[in-house]
Design an enzyme around this catalytic site. Structure first.
Site, PDB file in Angstrom:
ATOM      1  CG  HIS A 286       0.284  -9.503  -6.017  1.00  0.00           C
ATOM      2  ND1 HIS A 286      -1.077  -9.455  -6.141  1.00  0.00           N
ATOM      3  CD2 HIS A 286       0.639  -8.455  -5.232  1.00  0.00           C
ATOM      4  CE1 HIS A 286      -1.531  -8.412  -5.473  1.00  0.00           C
ATOM      5  NE2 HIS A 286      -0.528  -7.782  -4.916  1.00  0.00           N
TER       6      HIS A 286
ATOM      7  CG  ASP B 238      -9.060  -1.903   0.168  1.00  0.00           C
ATOM      8  OD1 ASP B 238      -9.747  -1.213  -0.586  1.00  0.00           O
ATOM      9  OD2 ASP B 238      -7.909  -2.275  -0.101  1.00  0.00           O
TER      10      ASP B 238
ATOM     11  CG  ASP C 119     -10.278  -4.120  -2.997  1.00  0.00           C
ATOM     12  OD1 ASP C 119      -9.906  -2.940  -2.985  1.00  0.00           O
ATOM     13  OD2 ASP C 119      -9.608  -5.052  -2.546  1.00  0.00           O
TER      14      ASP C 119
END
Ligand code: XLS
Ligand code: NI
Ligand code: NI
Length: 517
Positions: free
Chosen positions: A183, A388, A390
């Protein structure tokens, strides 16, 4: 990924630093006090000097941090420099085969080995996610950071960003992975103004370009439109026009830098593009805005000659209660409605699939049959935790299902497998970063081998083919060509009488599937 904490929002816990192997016991404190009271003044002064020196070096200062600028607060320009390797104890990771017990070796991923006519590395196209691996701190909604990587100095400075970028490339090099994802804001710090943020990003991107050499490239880049408070109501779907414009400017810049770095794709994950309550939301207007935003992105990509694929990453919720790109089918419908279907593909994340009540396999197949399977964010959730989480995908059956879809898709290129996965909060050794990626890569590689076995064996495929063979007939062809009307079908139904319905053979297919594991 889940609730993302970076060193921006969670300050490093101020725990007293005790270097490995040095344990300050109560006895040793008493010994020091005892020695001090029995000393002559001269000796005492000398002792004090030594003690301050030792404690500064051994106890107060982390031994590996800022080796080139110990005096400063590590926020100086020199702290970008890091003497020597970041991972001196980690060798270049090699393939040693399934019998190896070495945690720092591949057992199933053999990059140049051919499976079904394609090299493993070309099937997989692995990528490391910068945000988890280099910005993940282990913080969660209940607890502070747990990971104190030796190269981190606790700041979010440009100098630190450069140092981290160097660590990223050494990591990729040692792992033998040629791709990375980022990002904008996790590689470079936010500035006071958009101009300043852009300048920061340019500085870091210039370094990344240099470190990439001619081998490593971004699998994809993206803009972080969820951390900053300005995005609390969303970016492209914010009711505030200033935010819409700001988000557009940020995405414009992020596409530019992805293009500059030779990125192969660009991702849109709409973390806050959704709503918390419909009572204050004009859903139709927000969706229209999102479509206009995507149209503008397509136009800009073409204008600057970026040929990478634009990808939408579906997720049902978290952080919003409802995210507009709920799942693959919802995203496909959105793209069709707004005439964007030919311009985008999907980035399917396994943990997002399970959050939406689907299996990863379902989401992959939905994307694939719609011609939209572009990339996979390889991770997994925990059946007992509703977030989430991950986690690195370690389940071989799951990986085999994933690879069955990937093979049917003819691979993922120009997409690949991005490890949008993080170490558990309790895994705190530097080598854990390597072990997690190695295990994640090996699991998918094993999935590929198993899927190839199933395809070469052919019994599963044959079973599916037979299941539909009644349609391999004259009437079947008419139906599939859209030429069988209800009158014709009624005539056939009367002629044939009540059909004999064959078994689904579910246990048999499961048996065949498991035999390949
Ligand atoms: C969050 C998403 C995110 C995207 C990139 O859940 O997975 O990490 O992959 O913005
Ligand atoms: Ni995610
Ligand atoms: Ni993701």
């Amino acid at each position: 990924m889940s609730t993302m904490f970076t060193s921006q929002d969670i300050p490093h816990a101020q725990t007293p630093f005790t270097p490995d192997g040095v344990i300050i016991t109560l006895e040793s404190v008493f010994w020091v006090l005892n020695e001090m009271t029995n000393m002559k003044p001269g000796k005492f002064l000398l002792f004090l000097l030594c003690f301050t020196l030792i404690s500064k070096i051994v106890i107060c200062e982390p031994p590996h941090t800022c080796p080139s600028g110990l005096d400063g607060d590590c926020d100086s320009a020199e702290s970008a420099e890091w003497e020597g390797e970041f991972f001196p104890e980690i060798p270049k990771i090699k393939y040693e085969g399934p019998k190896s017990k070495n945690p720092l070796a591949y057992k199933w991923y053999n990059a140049n080995e051919e499976i079904l006519g394609k090299k493993m590395k070309d099937w997989m196209r692995f990528s490391v996610a910068f945000w988890h691996t280099f910005r993940g701190t282990g913080g969660d909604p209940f607890g502070a950071a747990t990971k104190m990587w030796p190269w981190e100095d606790g700041t979010n400075s440009l100098a630190m960003a450069k140092r981290r970028m160097r660590a990223n490339f050494e990591f990729l090099e040692k792992l033998g992975v040629d791709r990375w994802c980022f990002h904008d804001r996790d590689i470079a710090p936010d500035g006071q103004t958009l101009e300043e943020s852009n300048a920061n990003l340019d500085e870091i991107v210039a370094l990344a370009k240099e470190l990439q050499g001619n081998k490593i490239r971004p699998l994809w880049g993206t803009a972080q439109l969820f951390l900053h408070p300005r995005y609390m109501h969303g970016g492209a779907t914010s009711p505030e026009i200033g935010v819409y414009a700001y988000a557009a400017a940020q995405v414009k810049k992020a596409i530019e830098v992805t293009h500059y770095l030779g990125g192969e794709n660009y991702v849109f994950w709409g973390g806050r593009e959704g709503y918390q309550t419909l009572l204050n939301t004009d859903m139709e207007r927000e969706l229209d805005h999102m479509a206009r935003f995507f149209e503008a992105a397509v136009a800009y990509k073409k204008k600057i000659g970026f040929t990478g694929t634009l990808l939408i990453e579906p997720k049902p919720q978290e952080p919003t209660k409802h995210q507009y790109d709920w799942d693959a089918a919802t995203a496909a419908n959105f793209l069709r409605k707004y005439g964007l279907i030919g311009e985008f593909k999907l980035n399917i994340e396994c943990n997002h699939a399970t959050l939406s009540g689907h299996s990863c396999h379902h989401e992959l197949e939905t994307a694939r049959i719609n011609g939209l399977l572009g990339n996979i964010d390889a991770n997994t959730g925990d059946p007992q935790v509703g977030w989430d989480t991950d986690q690195f995908l370690m389940d071989v059956s799951e990986a085999t299902l994933v690879m069955l879809s990937v093979i049917k898709n003819g691979g993922l290129a120009p997409g690949g497998f991005n490890f949008d996965a993080k170490l558990r909060r309790e895994s705190t050794d530097v080598e854990d970063l390597f072990i997690a990626h190695i295990a994640g890569m090996d699991t998918l590689a094993r999935g590929l081998r198993n899927a190839a076995k199933l395809i070469e064996d052919g019994s599963l495929g044959e079973l599916v083919r037979k299941r539909y063979q009644s349609f391999d007939s004259e009437l079947g062809a008419q139906i599939e060509a859209g030429k069988a009307d209800f009158e014709l079908l009624e005539k056939k139904a009367m002629e044939w009488g009540d059909p004999i319905v064959p078994s689904g053979k579910q246990e048999l297919v499961e048996m065949i599937f498991q035999s390949a594991m």
